[in-house]
Write a protein that holds these residues in place. Structure first.
Motif, PDB file in Angstrom:
ATOM      1  N   GLY A  69       0.825  -1.115   0.004  1.00  0.00           N
ATOM      2  CA  GLY A  69      -0.030  -0.209  -0.062  1.00  0.00           C
ATOM      3  C   GLY A  69       0.758   1.128  -0.112  1.00  0.00           C
ATOM      4  O   GLY A  69       0.251   2.418   0.103  1.00  0.00           O
ATOM      5  N   ILE A  70       2.200   1.167   0.045  1.00  0.00           N
ATOM      6  CA  ILE A  70       2.898   2.444  -0.465  1.00  0.00           C
ATOM      7  C   ILE A  70       2.638   3.165  -1.670  1.00  0.00           C
ATOM      8  O   ILE A  70       2.636   2.446  -2.627  1.00  0.00           O
ATOM      9  CB  ILE A  70       4.421   2.082   0.333  1.00  0.00           C
ATOM     10  CG1 ILE A  70       4.527   2.077   1.784  1.00  0.00           C
ATOM     11  CG2 ILE A  70       5.620   2.851  -0.656  1.00  0.00           C
ATOM     12  CD1 ILE A  70       5.654   1.433   2.129  1.00  0.00           C
ATOM     13  N   ILE A  71       2.507   4.499  -1.435  1.00  0.00           N
ATOM     14  CA  ILE A  71       2.053   5.117  -3.006  1.00  0.00           C
ATOM     15  C   ILE A  71       3.454   5.166  -3.888  1.00  0.00           C
ATOM     16  O   ILE A  71       3.144   4.791  -5.046  1.00  0.00           O
ATOM     17  CB  ILE A  71       1.852   6.381  -2.531  1.00  0.00           C
ATOM     18  CG1 ILE A  71       0.818   6.610  -1.671  1.00  0.00           C
ATOM     19  CG2 ILE A  71       1.570   7.159  -4.057  1.00  0.00           C
ATOM     20  CD1 ILE A  71       0.278   8.142  -1.075  1.00  0.00           C
ATOM     21  N   ALA A  72       4.638   5.206  -3.111  1.00  0.00           N
ATOM     22  CA  ALA A  72       5.804   5.274  -4.346  1.00  0.00           C
ATOM     23  C   ALA A  72       6.847   5.163  -3.461  1.00  0.00           C
ATOM     24  O   ALA A  72       7.095   5.442  -2.116  1.00  0.00           O
ATOM     25  CB  ALA A  72       5.769   6.485  -5.133  1.00  0.00           C
ATOM     26  N   GLU A  73       8.014   4.637  -4.186  1.00  0.00           N
ATOM     27  CA  GLU A  73       9.305   4.521  -3.372  1.00  0.00           C
ATOM     28  C   GLU A  73      10.462   5.414  -4.094  1.00  0.00           C
ATOM     29  O   GLU A  73      10.392   5.144  -5.486  1.00  0.00           O
ATOM     30  CB  GLU A  73       9.802   3.008  -3.164  1.00  0.00           C
ATOM     31  CG  GLU A  73      11.204   2.997  -2.749  1.00  0.00           C
ATOM     32  CD  GLU A  73      11.895   1.559  -2.741  1.00  0.00           C
ATOM     33  OE1 GLU A  73      11.207   0.495  -3.205  1.00  0.00           O
ATOM     34  OE2 GLU A  73      12.892   1.354  -2.440  1.00  0.00           O
ATOM     35  N   LEU A  74      11.134   6.118  -3.650  1.00  0.00           N
ATOM     36  CA  LEU A  74      12.364   6.716  -4.106  1.00  0.00           C
ATOM     37  C   LEU A  74      13.464   5.808  -3.819  1.00  0.00           C
ATOM     38  O   LEU A  74      13.636   6.136  -2.434  1.00  0.00           O
ATOM     39  CB  LEU A  74      12.209   8.140  -3.975  1.00  0.00           C
ATOM     40  CG  LEU A  74      13.587   9.008  -4.383  1.00  0.00           C
ATOM     41  CD1 LEU A  74      13.736   9.053  -6.129  1.00  0.00           C
ATOM     42  CD2 LEU A  74      13.208  10.462  -3.891  1.00  0.00           C
ATOM     43  N   CYS A  75      14.640   5.477  -4.507  1.00  0.00           N
ATOM     44  CA  CYS A  75      15.620   4.952  -3.980  1.00  0.00           C
ATOM     45  C   CYS A  75      17.061   5.347  -4.674  1.00  0.00           C
ATOM     46  O   CYS A  75      16.872   5.324  -5.901  1.00  0.00           O
ATOM     47  CB  CYS A  75      15.390   3.377  -4.006  1.00  0.00           C
ATOM     48  SG  CYS A  75      17.161   2.326  -3.504  1.00  0.00           S
ATOM     49  N   LEU A  76      17.877   5.277  -3.992  1.00  0.00           N
ATOM     50  CA  LEU A  76      19.277   5.804  -4.673  1.00  0.00           C
ATOM     51  C   LEU A  76      20.345   4.795  -3.753  1.00  0.00           C
ATOM     52  O   LEU A  76      20.048   4.525  -2.891  1.00  0.00           O
ATOM     53  CB  LEU A  76      19.942   7.211  -4.259  1.00  0.00           C
ATOM     54  CG  LEU A  76      19.124   8.088  -5.407  1.00  0.00           C
ATOM     55  CD1 LEU A  76      19.238   9.662  -4.734  1.00  0.00           C
ATOM     56  CD2 LEU A  76      19.879   7.951  -6.690  1.00  0.00           C
TER      57      LEU A  76
END
Ligand code: PML
Length: 237
Positions: A169-176
């Protein structure tokens, strides 16, 4: 099935981590592989390595991966604009996106930050963050990703994390990546896993931010989400 988790650090500074789910007969070879990985990470040689092996009692959820797409960008500015656009399309406001990049650029978080749509951080411990555990990518998917040049060894681990968090249910993930020379990052949403080249410059730090639609005071849902992120077993097919 057994969950294996590895965490390596030097003087309390995170060096590397890895995570998988394997059959009993694969435990030994997997532990060896993880230790080798911890000892040869470009972030340095650890002076603490923790390996945890646990039998999984909960029912494992088997799901398909998010579709993987690579967007080639020739510099960080363009790459970040692409990432921001994908996040804006999910209804995430500009200032919250900026805040997410700030958290990641500061670096040194062991797990992910949980950022809500008002810009509040929901993770109970900001240094530790939240770690997504109990995940694995199937051998078939690993082979498909590598043989067809869809991604790299790092994509194999990351697609499992991204697919699980979106399913929860997480809307979005940003990953580096926290690996200084690995400059391809990604944004994951319900629409897909978007690999974006040059999302950071070489030598810069990394991290993860999960955008969530949960209010700051909603301890029950925050607690449930963190428990699931850490403990609900997933195999990505
Ligand atoms: C990490 O190091 O854990 C982040 C991995 C980013 C992977 C991006 C890609 O698919 O190449």
């Amino acid at each position: 099935m057994y969950s294996i988790k590895m965490r390596a650090s030097k003087n309390d500074k995170h060096i590397s981590g890895a995570e998988t789910i394997v059959k009993r007969e694969e435990i030994e070879s997997t532990v060896n592989k993880f230790i080798k990985r911890a000892l040869s990470h470009e972030n340095g040689t650890p002076n603490f390595i923790n390996v945890k092996i646990e039998e999984i009692r909960e029912t494992i959820k088997y799901i398909d991966p998010l579709p993987i797409k690579t967007i080639e960008c020739n510099n960080k500015e363009k790459a970040r604009e692409v990432a921001k656009n994908i996040l804006r399309n999910q209804g995430i406001k500009e200032n919250i996106i900026e805040e997410a990049f700030k958290i990641i650029d500061k670096g040194n978080m062991r797990g992910a930050s949980l950022l809500n749509l008002e810009g509040h951080r929901l993770e109970p411990n900001r240094d530790r963050g939240v770690r997504v555990k109990c995940i694995s990518t199937s051998e078939e998917l690993k082979e498909k990703i590598l043989k067809n040049n869809i991604g790299t060894e790092r994509t194999i681990d990351a697609i499992a994390i991204a697919t699980k968090v979106i399913d929860l249910g997480i809307i979005a993930e940003l990953c580096l990546s926290d690996n200084p020379t690995y400059t391809t990052g990604y944004v994951a949403t319900g629409d897909g896993y978007y690999r974006i080249t040059n999302l950071k410059n070489k030598g810069e730090s990394g991290g993860r931010v999960f955008f969530v639609d949960i209010n700051k005071g909603d301890c029950e849902n925050i607690g449930r989400l963190i428990r699931d992120l850490e403990n609900k077993p997933y195999i990505i097919k």
